[in-house]
Design a protein around this motif. Structure first.
Motif, PDB file in Angstrom:
ATOM      1  N   ARG A  57       0.735  -1.359  -0.055  1.00 37.23           N
ATOM      2  CA  ARG A  57      -0.013  -0.007  -0.056  1.00 37.23           C
ATOM      3  C   ARG A  57       0.804   1.541   0.117  1.00 37.23           C
ATOM      4  NH1 ARG A  57      -3.260  -3.245   3.020  1.00 37.23           N
ATOM      5  NH2 ARG A  57      -2.297  -2.693   4.998  1.00 37.23           N
ATOM      6  N   THR A  62      -1.036  -1.993  -6.829  1.00 35.57           N
ATOM      7  CA  THR A  62      -2.503  -2.335  -7.088  1.00 35.57           C
ATOM      8  C   THR A  62      -2.664  -3.773  -7.604  1.00 35.57           C
ATOM      9  OG1 THR A  62      -2.593  -1.517  -9.406  1.00 35.57           O
ATOM     10  CG2 THR A  62      -2.900   0.115  -8.086  1.00 35.57           C
ATOM     11  N   ASN A  63      -4.028  -4.379  -7.767  1.00 30.51           N
ATOM     12  CA  ASN A  63      -3.996  -5.521  -8.038  1.00 30.51           C
ATOM     13  C   ASN A  63      -3.490  -5.689  -9.529  1.00 30.51           C
ATOM     14  OD1 ASN A  63      -5.162  -6.401  -5.840  1.00 30.51           O
ATOM     15  ND2 ASN A  63      -7.114  -6.032  -6.369  1.00 30.51           N
TER      16      ASN A  63
END
Length: 84
Positions: A57, A62-63
């Motif tokens: 984070r 990101t995914n």
């Protein structure tokens, strides 16, 4: 399961353990196990997965970043080690 013997426990400490165990409705041995477990595995300990997720984070991952890494991953089975 391991067995632990503690020698030379002062009488006042043993007495306090017995009282504390009675207050919690357990045997002295169970109370000592609970105390030891809480000492070495506190609720506030940092779990590795949580720490790694926090790093991700902080870095703004990101995914989609992980999906890209997954596509690049080598899927060939690993060769076993040879000790010859």
């Amino acid at each position: 399961m391991a067995v632990l013997t503690v020698r030379n426990v002062p009488d006042e400490v043993h007495r306090a353990l017995r009282v504390r165990a009675a207050m919690h409705g357990r045997s002295t041995e169970a109370e000592v196990r609970e105390i030891l477990e809480n000492a070495v595995k506190p609720e506030q300990r940092i779990r590795m997965g949580d720490a790694l997720a926090e790093v991700g984070r902080q870095q703004g991952l990101t995914n989609d970043d992980f999906a890209g890494l997954d596509q690049l991953r080598d899927r060939a089975p690993a060769e076993p080690l040879r000790f010859e």
